[in-house]
Scaffold this active site. Sequence first.
Site, PDB file in Angstrom:
ATOM      1  N   LYS A 104      27.551 -11.660  24.414  1.00 56.32           N
ATOM      2  CA  LYS A 104      26.294 -10.966  24.671  1.00 56.32           C
ATOM      3  C   LYS A 104      25.294 -11.137  23.523  1.00 56.32           C
ATOM      4  O   LYS A 104      24.100 -11.017  23.721  1.00 56.32           O
ATOM      5  CB  LYS A 104      26.551  -9.489  24.948  1.00 56.32           C
TER       6      LYS A 104
HETATM    7  C1  LIG Z   1      30.126  -8.349  29.253  1.00 55.44           C
HETATM    8  C2  LIG Z   1      31.394  -9.105  29.125  1.00 55.44           C
HETATM    9  C3  LIG Z   1      31.934  -9.862  30.186  1.00 55.44           C
HETATM   10  C4  LIG Z   1      31.298  -9.892  31.566  1.00 55.44           C
HETATM   11  O1  LIG Z   1      30.089 -10.592  31.587  1.00 55.44           O
HETATM   12  P1  LIG Z   1      29.058 -10.432  32.819  1.00 55.44           P
HETATM   13  O2  LIG Z   1      27.820 -11.112  32.396  1.00 55.44           O
HETATM   14  O3  LIG Z   1      28.866  -8.944  32.973  1.00 55.44           O
HETATM   15  O4  LIG Z   1      29.692 -11.039  34.009  1.00 55.44           O
HETATM   16  C5  LIG Z   1      33.078 -10.597  29.958  1.00 55.44           C
HETATM   17  N1  LIG Z   1      33.706 -10.573  28.761  1.00 55.44           N
HETATM   18  C6  LIG Z   1      33.217  -9.860  27.711  1.00 55.44           C
HETATM   19  C7  LIG Z   1      33.972  -9.866  26.434  1.00 55.44           C
HETATM   20  C8  LIG Z   1      32.058  -9.106  27.845  1.00 55.44           C
HETATM   21  O5  LIG Z   1      31.595  -8.384  26.811  1.00 55.44           O
END
Ligand SMILES: *Cc1c(COP(=O)(O)O)cnc(C)c1O
Length: 460
Positions: A104
């Site tokens: 993210k």
């Molecule tokens: C947010 C997250 C996901 C999921 O990603 P999306 O964009 O919501 O599909 C998967 N793995 C980790 C470690 C995350 O922080």
Amino acid sequence: MQPRSFCEILLEGLATDGGLAMPDSYPRLTLANLARLRTLNYRDLAFEILSRFIDDIPAVDLKRLIDNTYTAKVFGSDDITPLKTLEPGLHLLRLSNGPTMAFKDVAMQLLGNLFEYVLAASKRELNILGATSGDTGSAAEYAMRGKRGVRVFMLSPHNKMSRFQSAQMYSLTDPNIFNIAITGVFDDCQDIVKAVSNDEAFKTRYHIGTVNSINWARVSAQIVYYFKGYFAATKSDTEQVSFAVPSGNFGNILAGHVARMMGLPIKHLILATNENNVLDEFFRSGRYRPRGSAEVQQTSSPSMDISKASNFERFIFDLVGRDAAKLRELWRAVDSGGEFTLAGTPLLDKMRTFGFISGTSTHADRVATLRAIHKKYGVMIDTHTADGIKVGLENRECDVPLICLETALPVKFGDVIKQALNVEPDYPESCRGIEQLPQRVDVMAPDVVAVKQYIEARCY
Ligand SMILES: *Cc1c(COP(=O)(O)O)cnc(C)c1O
């Protein structure tokens, strides 16, 4: 609807209730375009891709914002998202070398700089109110810390996050970051955010916004690493690859879908869910049945524990040929707690043309996968990445390189990793001793009025 500019959408995307903005059409890249993009470093590649979506920031400014975001200092190397080859044809695209060790950061770090720029230009300020169970909150705080014009009020469930996740957030001392630990569960935090956001007068008066995963700017920043991964894993622009993506809110894999629509030669987008497998059910059968929050299971890949995927509507918009009336018809049922199915309609066959394949991974699967990957390649992965690899390997084709997206470092979910491998996860240099740092957090009861007063007292 009137077309709007990127910066308008950037700020409007803050509205929790806002519609889902999409570009009018996707830019299409020719083979000549791809050949040129292949030669670029991450920053230049990001500029080339993003300037096809961002129509109202002068090129020199955008270039500077991107150059200041994607640095070796912030992301650990100039590659930003380096590709690790496990064996010929099997790769790990490392997206978690940013400040909070989850993918993210890649989008959120850019968002922080875009916000600062846009707010300064329009002489506005913004108070971000959010609820987090871990990754989103810390990524937002590390992106917004020290930014002019922005404050972050982040609610988290008291004593419910991993020790590492709490330390990451609560050890921040920047004066524009406020951590509020609510004596309750994540849903209580979420309910407070909703209640505050529904108070239009309060929201307007205190410039309240959120940075949830439907923000289009976040999706667009994620498109870049699909290109980067593709170029790193191939030698020519006619080869196809497949990506395996652990999915929760469908934000990460949606960026892959856009990259494919732009002409990146992606054969399959392999979607992995954990036990909360709403999306796997959809891609197998055409039936979309979001769950109630009471039906959501708590798993050892907690960032994928979702009841409905907020970005999924964007894919369905493409699937129905961008027919807004058709989309509204399908979502009428969903919004009232129901479901829809494409089974028996031409849309089911059409869906297959978008390259998605899916699968589910359970706790036992992710433990077995992270053990196997550690044993075979000496590489430690986290539980979410393990879900992706498990489903990716099940669908691997011998002549198509498979790129598995790494979405977090194992240190974030240390307890499960330790149980599975019987060793402590590697600690990146940058976060040694983080659990011993002094913490700054205000503990509060789940009380909307008290949270509003808290915000009021800190906005001047
Ligand atoms: C947010 C997250 C996901 C999921 O990603 P999306 O964009 O919501 O599909 C998967 N793995 C980790 C470690 C995350 O922080």
